[in-house]
Design a protein around this motif. Structure first.
Motif, PDB file in Angstrom:
ATOM      1  N   GLY A 237       5.850 -15.117 -31.149  1.00  0.00           N
ATOM      2  CA  GLY A 237       6.292 -16.479 -31.439  1.00  0.00           C
ATOM      3  C   GLY A 237       7.138 -16.583 -32.698  1.00  0.00           C
ATOM      4  N   ALA A 238       7.204 -15.499 -33.499  1.00  0.00           N
ATOM      5  CA  ALA A 238       8.001 -15.550 -34.731  1.00  0.00           C
ATOM      6  C   ALA A 238       9.457 -15.215 -34.429  1.00  0.00           C
ATOM      7  N   ASN A 239      10.310 -15.486 -35.397  1.00  0.00           N
ATOM      8  CA  ASN A 239      11.743 -15.205 -35.243  1.00  0.00           C
ATOM      9  C   ASN A 239      12.007 -13.733 -35.588  1.00  0.00           C
ATOM     10  N   VAL A 240      12.029 -12.894 -34.555  1.00  0.00           N
ATOM     11  CA  VAL A 240      12.187 -11.453 -34.756  1.00  0.00           C
ATOM     12  C   VAL A 240      13.666 -11.101 -34.851  1.00  0.00           C
ATOM     13  N   LEU A 241      14.056 -10.477 -35.978  1.00  0.00           N
ATOM     14  CA  LEU A 241      15.455 -10.079 -36.154  1.00  0.00           C
ATOM     15  C   LEU A 241      15.695  -8.683 -35.604  1.00  0.00           C
ATOM     16  N   ARG A 242      14.654  -7.851 -35.680  1.00  0.00           N
ATOM     17  CA  ARG A 242      14.850  -6.470 -35.276  1.00  0.00           C
ATOM     18  C   ARG A 242      13.505  -5.836 -34.949  1.00  0.00           C
ATOM     19  N   ARG A 243      13.496  -4.974 -33.957  1.00  0.00           N
ATOM     20  CA  ARG A 243      12.258  -4.265 -33.633  1.00  0.00           C
ATOM     21  C   ARG A 243      12.577  -2.800 -33.430  1.00  0.00           C
ATOM     22  N   GLN A 244      11.828  -1.937 -34.107  1.00  0.00           N
ATOM     23  CA  GLN A 244      12.023  -0.506 -33.939  1.00  0.00           C
ATOM     24  C   GLN A 244      10.686   0.093 -33.556  1.00  0.00           C
ATOM     25  N   GLU A 245      10.738   1.144 -32.724  1.00  0.00           N
ATOM     26  CA  GLU A 245       9.492   1.778 -32.353  1.00  0.00           C
ATOM     27  C   GLU A 245       9.616   3.266 -32.567  1.00  0.00           C
ATOM     28  N   LEU A 246       8.573   3.817 -33.144  1.00  0.00           N
ATOM     29  CA  LEU A 246       8.548   5.252 -33.367  1.00  0.00           C
ATOM     30  C   LEU A 246       7.168   5.698 -32.888  1.00  0.00           C
ATOM     31  N   GLY A 247       7.120   6.285 -31.693  1.00  0.00           N
ATOM     32  CA  GLY A 247       5.825   6.622 -31.112  1.00  0.00           C
ATOM     33  C   GLY A 247       5.025   5.352 -30.920  1.00  0.00           C
ATOM     34  N   ARG A 248       3.812   5.322 -31.454  1.00  0.00           N
ATOM     35  CA  ARG A 248       2.969   4.131 -31.260  1.00  0.00           C
ATOM     36  C   ARG A 248       3.097   3.150 -32.406  1.00  0.00           C
ATOM     37  N   THR A 249       3.965   3.490 -33.348  1.00  0.00           N
ATOM     38  CA  THR A 249       4.156   2.603 -34.496  1.00  0.00           C
ATOM     39  C   THR A 249       5.374   1.717 -34.257  1.00  0.00           C
ATOM     40  N   ALA A 250       5.215   0.457 -34.592  1.00  0.00           N
ATOM     41  CA  ALA A 250       6.356  -0.453 -34.486  1.00  0.00           C
ATOM     42  C   ALA A 250       6.653  -1.041 -35.856  1.00  0.00           C
ATOM     43  N   ALA A 251       7.935  -1.260 -36.129  1.00  0.00           N
ATOM     44  CA  ALA A 251       8.353  -1.940 -37.354  1.00  0.00           C
ATOM     45  C   ALA A 251       9.221  -3.115 -36.926  1.00  0.00           C
ATOM     46  N   VAL A 252       8.790  -4.301 -37.308  1.00  0.00           N
ATOM     47  CA  VAL A 252       9.502  -5.508 -36.893  1.00  0.00           C
ATOM     48  C   VAL A 252       9.976  -6.258 -38.130  1.00  0.00           C
ATOM     49  N   THR A 253      11.234  -6.689 -38.113  1.00  0.00           N
ATOM     50  CA  THR A 253      11.762  -7.511 -39.201  1.00  0.00           C
ATOM     51  C   THR A 253      11.752  -8.968 -38.749  1.00  0.00           C
ATOM     52  N   LEU A 254      11.084  -9.801 -39.541  1.00  0.00           N
ATOM     53  CA  LEU A 254      10.960 -11.216 -39.208  1.00  0.00           C
ATOM     54  C   LEU A 254      11.802 -12.057 -40.153  1.00  0.00           C
ATOM     55  N   HIS A 255      12.330 -13.158 -39.631  1.00  0.00           N
ATOM     56  CA  HIS A 255      12.939 -14.164 -40.497  1.00  0.00           C
ATOM     57  C   HIS A 255      11.967 -15.318 -40.581  1.00  0.00           C
ATOM     58  N   GLY A 256      11.418 -15.537 -41.742  1.00  0.00           N
ATOM     59  CA  GLY A 256      10.435 -16.604 -41.900  1.00  0.00           C
ATOM     60  C   GLY A 256       9.463 -16.218 -42.985  1.00  0.00           C
ATOM     61  N   HIS A 257       8.801 -17.213 -43.547  1.00  0.00           N
ATOM     62  CA  HIS A 257       7.905 -16.980 -44.673  1.00  0.00           C
ATOM     63  C   HIS A 257       6.471 -16.841 -44.176  1.00  0.00           C
ATOM     64  N   LEU A 258       5.737 -15.841 -44.679  1.00  0.00           N
ATOM     65  CA  LEU A 258       4.331 -15.676 -44.320  1.00  0.00           C
ATOM     66  C   LEU A 258       3.473 -16.375 -45.369  1.00  0.00           C
ATOM     67  N   ASP A 259       2.534 -17.200 -44.912  1.00  0.00           N
ATOM     68  CA  ASP A 259       1.626 -17.822 -45.881  1.00  0.00           C
ATOM     69  C   ASP A 259       0.474 -16.850 -46.171  1.00  0.00           C
ATOM     70  N   THR A 260      -0.386 -17.224 -47.122  1.00  0.00           N
ATOM     71  CA  THR A 260      -1.469 -16.324 -47.545  1.00  0.00           C
ATOM     72  C   THR A 260      -2.401 -15.990 -46.387  1.00  0.00           C
ATOM     73  N   GLU A 261      -2.630 -16.970 -45.515  1.00  0.00           N
ATOM     74  CA  GLU A 261      -3.504 -16.759 -44.359  1.00  0.00           C
ATOM     75  C   GLU A 261      -2.913 -15.660 -43.455  1.00  0.00           C
ATOM     76  N   ALA A 262      -1.604 -15.745 -43.204  1.00  0.00           N
ATOM     77  CA  ALA A 262      -0.938 -14.738 -42.367  1.00  0.00           C
ATOM     78  C   ALA A 262      -0.990 -13.368 -43.040  1.00  0.00           C
ATOM     79  N   GLU A 263      -0.834 -13.355 -44.370  1.00  0.00           N
ATOM     80  CA  GLU A 263      -0.886 -12.080 -45.098  1.00  0.00           C
ATOM     81  C   GLU A 263      -2.272 -11.453 -45.000  1.00  0.00           C
ATOM     82  N   ARG A 264      -3.295 -12.310 -45.070  1.00  0.00           N
ATOM     83  CA  ARG A 264      -4.674 -11.827 -44.983  1.00  0.00           C
ATOM     84  C   ARG A 264      -4.924 -11.232 -43.588  1.00  0.00           C
ATOM     85  N   ARG A 265      -4.429 -11.949 -42.565  1.00  0.00           N
ATOM     86  CA  ARG A 265      -4.607 -11.495 -41.190  1.00  0.00           C
ATOM     87  C   ARG A 265      -3.893 -10.141 -40.982  1.00  0.00           C
TER      88      ARG A 265
END
Lengths: 293, 124
Positions: A237-265
């Protein structure tokens, strides 16, 4: 002189059928440094030329210190536009400096002399005979020594080597702090200049993409790295700018601010959060594939 | 200098706090001005000013009119106390988590700490 405030209201400029600028609106507060970023042909030079009253808007308004600058002698006298490659007359270096001194009531001759030394500019040489980097440096000298209440640097670094560019940034910052004024600086060397900016404006294809404080912009992107399943669940549901996958690891770049709750999660899910630099954010936001979206 | 996700002004503020705790910046001594910070790190002076404003609000810095910013007396003690309060949660818990991930028994951690304690006793 008091720094000028700059305001663009739905500014449009057309060349025939081409829309160089299309409804651009933002404000640069007096006494701040604003970065103007955009890809080649995005409209930066048209924007700065229109602000400097070199051309008239097709629609919308430019307000400098509350007034329209076009054919406005008072306001125009307080605007200094330095165009790419050093925008100076076909004459000798010392003549170009004398001319600038004559038309600028705020000219600082001793600063100009010091900067000519620092950038090792040959005073008696013809401007045309200078290398591109030296011509840029001359433009930088004129832009700084003019102390105009609204100073516009349009890719003034072109051809300058790294030591000259850093000398320019240092002189710009020092003189700005000693003599506050409003500065708009366009550049492609984002990593070098981003920390000089209090505000950043990004334009793309003649339209405004971002107008924000540097601080808020720096927090507006985040990378989320971890096990692909957990990352995908987290960024749903977030605004994904880029997604990369390396094996089972994914790295996603998001446009948007994470609040403390999201950081904790994210931390509970074992995800690693990382910063997205302004340069990366700029590349993502102006990527051609965004056009289709 | 300046990496990670924290805003630059916060990183500057953290560095000053760190220097106060370490004793590099002494109480009632002046700190560099915002303009000196801006020049030294090639950053917008408003960014440096924001860091200072945060530290003034926190009571780490105080302003002497016309002179500049100084480290507040008691700042070191207050910052140290605040860090001590967060030490187990912020510093030790991640270490324990990492040890568990690596299957290092808690007993081994305890033994390591006991050795450090013996060494400290030996020195004092």
């Amino acid at each position: 002189m008091t720094p000028f405030r700059l305001e663009l209201q739905s500014l449009s400029v057309r060349y025939g059928a081409t829309r160089a600028l299309d409804g651009v609106g933002f404000t640069v507060e007096p006494g701040t440094i604003c970065g103007l970023l955009g890809r080649n042909g995005s409209g930066k030079t048209t924007l700065l030329s229109t602000v400097a009253a070199f051309r008239r808007p097709t629609a919308g308004r430019v307000l400098v210190d509350g007034e329209t600058p076009f054919e406005n002698a008072r306001v125009m006298a307080g605007i200094c536009l330095v165009r790419e490659g050093g925008d100076v007359l076909d004459d000798r270096v010392d003549a170009a400096l004398r001319y600038a001194a004559r038309i600028r009531s705020t000219w600082d001759a001793s600063l100009a002399a010091r900067l000519v030394e620092r950038f090792e500019l040959p005073r008696r040489a013809s401007v045309k005979a200078l290398s591109r980097g030296k011509r840029s440096a001359l433009g930088a000298v004129i832009g700084l020594a003019s102390r105009a209440p609204l100073t516009l640097f349009d890719e003034v670094y072109l051809g300058m080597d790294a030591p000259s560019r850093y000398a320019f940034y240092d002189e710009l910052l020092a003189d700005y702090m000693a003599h506050p004024r409003t500065i708009v600086l366009s550049s492609h060397l984002i990593d070098e200049v981003e920390r000089l900016f209090e505000h950043v404006v990004i334009i793309d294809h003649g339209r405004l993409l971002v107008a924000d404080t540097s601080e808020s912009l720096a927090r507006s992107g985040v990378t989320v790295t971890g096990p692909a399943d957990a990352v995908d669940a987290f960024v749903a549901g977030a605004n994904v700018l880029r997604r990369q996958e390396l094996g089972r690891t994914a790295a996603v770049t998001l446009h948007g601010h994470l609040d403390t709750e999201a950081e904790r999660r994210a931390s509970e899910l074992g995800l690693t959060l990382g910063a997205v630099g302004l340069q990366d954010l700029f590349v993502h936001l102006t990527a051609p594939e965004k056009d289709a979206a | 200098m300046f990496d990670g996700r924290d805003p630059i002004y916060r990183q500057i503020a953290d560095q000053i706090r760190q220097d106060v705790v370490a004793g590099t910046l002494m109480e009632d001594e002046p700190v560099m001005s915002t303009n000196q910070y801006a020049s030294a790190f090639r950053i917008n002076p408003a960014t440096a000013a924001k860091a200072f404003a945060e530290l003034v609000a926190e009571g780490v810095l105080y302003k002497r009119r016309g002179v500049g910013m100084f480290i507040a007396s008691g700042a070191r003690e207050r910052l140290t106390r605040a860090r001590r309060a967060r030490f187990f949660q912020d510093v030790l818990d991640p270490v324990i988590d990492e040890a568990l991930r690596l299957s290092i028994p808690i007993a081994d951690l305890r033994a390591h700490i006991d050795i450090a304690a013996l060494r400290e006793d030996g020195e004092s």
